[in-house]
Design a protein around this motif. Structure first.
Motif, PDB file in Angstrom:
ATOM      1  N   ALA A  90       0.831  -1.203   0.000  1.00 48.58           N
ATOM      2  CA  ALA A  90       0.000   0.000   0.000  1.00 48.58           C
ATOM      3  C   ALA A  90       0.870   1.259   0.000  1.00 48.58           C
ATOM      4  CB  ALA A  90      -0.932  -0.001   1.205  1.00 48.58           C
ATOM      5  N   ALA A  91       1.940   1.250   0.778  1.00 49.42           N
ATOM      6  CA  ALA A  91       2.839   2.403   0.825  1.00 49.42           C
ATOM      7  C   ALA A  91       3.530   2.608  -0.521  1.00 49.42           C
ATOM      8  CB  ALA A  91       3.874   2.228   1.932  1.00 49.42           C
ATOM      9  N   ARG A  92       3.951   1.512  -1.152  1.00 45.15           N
ATOM     10  CA  ARG A  92       4.602   1.625  -2.460  1.00 45.15           C
ATOM     11  C   ARG A  92       3.640   2.193  -3.491  1.00 45.15           C
ATOM     12  NH1 ARG A  92       5.556  -3.587  -4.315  1.00 45.15           N
ATOM     13  NH2 ARG A  92       3.807  -3.363  -5.714  1.00 45.15           N
ATOM     14  N   HIS A  93       2.401   1.700  -3.490  1.00 42.07           N
ATOM     15  CA  HIS A  93       1.404   2.210  -4.439  1.00 42.07           C
ATOM     16  C   HIS A  93       1.139   3.705  -4.207  1.00 42.07           C
ATOM     17  CE1 HIS A  93       0.492  -1.492  -6.461  1.00 42.07           C
ATOM     18  NE2 HIS A  93       0.207  -2.110  -5.320  1.00 42.07           N
ATOM     19  N   GLU A  94       1.080   4.114  -2.961  1.00 43.17           N
ATOM     20  CA  GLU A  94       0.848   5.519  -2.651  1.00 43.17           C
ATOM     21  C   GLU A  94       2.023   6.375  -3.114  1.00 43.17           C
ATOM     22  OE1 GLU A  94      -1.202   8.856  -1.266  1.00 43.17           O
ATOM     23  OE2 GLU A  94      -1.837   6.848  -1.799  1.00 43.17           O
ATOM     24  N   ARG A  95       3.263   5.902  -2.899  1.00 48.09           N
ATOM     25  CA  ARG A  95       4.433   6.655  -3.376  1.00 48.09           C
ATOM     26  C   ARG A  95       4.419   6.788  -4.892  1.00 48.09           C
ATOM     27  NH1 ARG A  95       7.066   3.409   0.350  1.00 48.09           N
ATOM     28  NH2 ARG A  95       7.847   2.068  -1.306  1.00 48.09           N
ATOM     29  N   GLU A  96       4.063   5.694  -5.579  1.00 49.99           N
ATOM     30  CA  GLU A  96       4.003   5.735  -7.040  1.00 49.99           C
ATOM     31  C   GLU A  96       2.919   6.696  -7.517  1.00 49.99           C
ATOM     32  OE1 GLU A  96       3.446   1.634  -8.014  1.00 49.99           O
ATOM     33  OE2 GLU A  96       5.568   1.138  -7.754  1.00 49.99           O
ATOM     34  N   ARG A  97       1.773   6.693  -6.848  1.00 49.25           N
ATOM     35  CA  ARG A  97       0.678   7.580  -7.227  1.00 49.25           C
ATOM     36  C   ARG A  97       1.096   9.038  -7.034  1.00 49.25           C
ATOM     37  NH1 ARG A  97      -3.011  10.625  -5.072  1.00 49.25           N
ATOM     38  NH2 ARG A  97      -2.503  10.085  -2.932  1.00 49.25           N
ATOM     39  N   LEU A  98       1.726   9.332  -5.904  1.00 50.79           N
ATOM     40  CA  LEU A  98       2.178  10.691  -5.654  1.00 50.79           C
ATOM     41  C   LEU A  98       3.240  11.128  -6.658  1.00 50.79           C
ATOM     42  CD1 LEU A  98       2.321  10.652  -1.768  1.00 50.79           C
ATOM     43  CD2 LEU A  98       0.649  11.820  -3.212  1.00 50.79           C
ATOM     44  N   ALA A  99       4.115  10.213  -7.047  1.00 49.92           N
ATOM     45  CA  ALA A  99       5.140  10.535  -8.040  1.00 49.92           C
ATOM     46  C   ALA A  99       4.492  10.840  -9.393  1.00 49.92           C
ATOM     47  CB  ALA A  99       6.137   9.390  -8.164  1.00 49.92           C
ATOM     48  N   ARG A 100       3.480  10.048  -9.756  1.00 51.22           N
ATOM     49  CA  ARG A 100       2.781  10.302 -11.022  1.00 51.22           C
ATOM     50  C   ARG A 100       2.090  11.661 -10.995  1.00 51.22           C
ATOM     51  NH1 ARG A 100       1.294   4.844 -10.457  1.00 51.22           N
ATOM     52  NH2 ARG A 100      -0.742   5.470  -9.630  1.00 51.22           N
TER      53      ARG A 100
END
Length: 106
Positions: A90-100
């Motif tokens: 979940a944390a990785r997905h959130e970091r990726e979403r924020l980066a996008r």
């Protein structure tokens, strides 16, 4: 500049999700003991400790001889629980979403 209702809802939803995860972790922490979870792959705590110390020495760790210096290396040898794995994903997905989102703003 107008914001769509959906974009205003996303930060609130993310906050609600984080709060739910925090409450869940607190509930789990109340019912778990201080001992590490049992190994699922048949490796004993002593073997886990020995592997951690070996990795510390291989990587030229500064303090591989004291329990305090070994703590992080031994902890890394412990397998992740299902809850830890879900939280990490979940944390990785959130970091990726924020980066996008950050890239879109540029």
């Amino acid at each position: 500049m107008k914001t769509s209702p959906r974009s205003a809802f996303l930060p609130q939803a993310a906050l609600a999700a984080y709060l739910c995860l925090g409450v869940g972790q607190a509930a789990v922490a109340q019912y778990t003991s201080g001992s590490p979870p049992p190994r699922q792959d048949g490796i004993s705590a002593q073997e886990q400790r020995e592997r951690g110390i070996a990795r510390c020495r291989e990587n030229r760790g500064v303090d591989c001889d004291t329990p305090e210096g070994q703590k992080e290396w031994v902890r890394q040898e412990r397998p992740m629980t299902d809850e830890e794995r879900r939280a990490a994903v979940a944390a990785r997905h959130e970091r990726e979403r924020l980066a996008r989102e950050s890239e879109k703003r540029r």
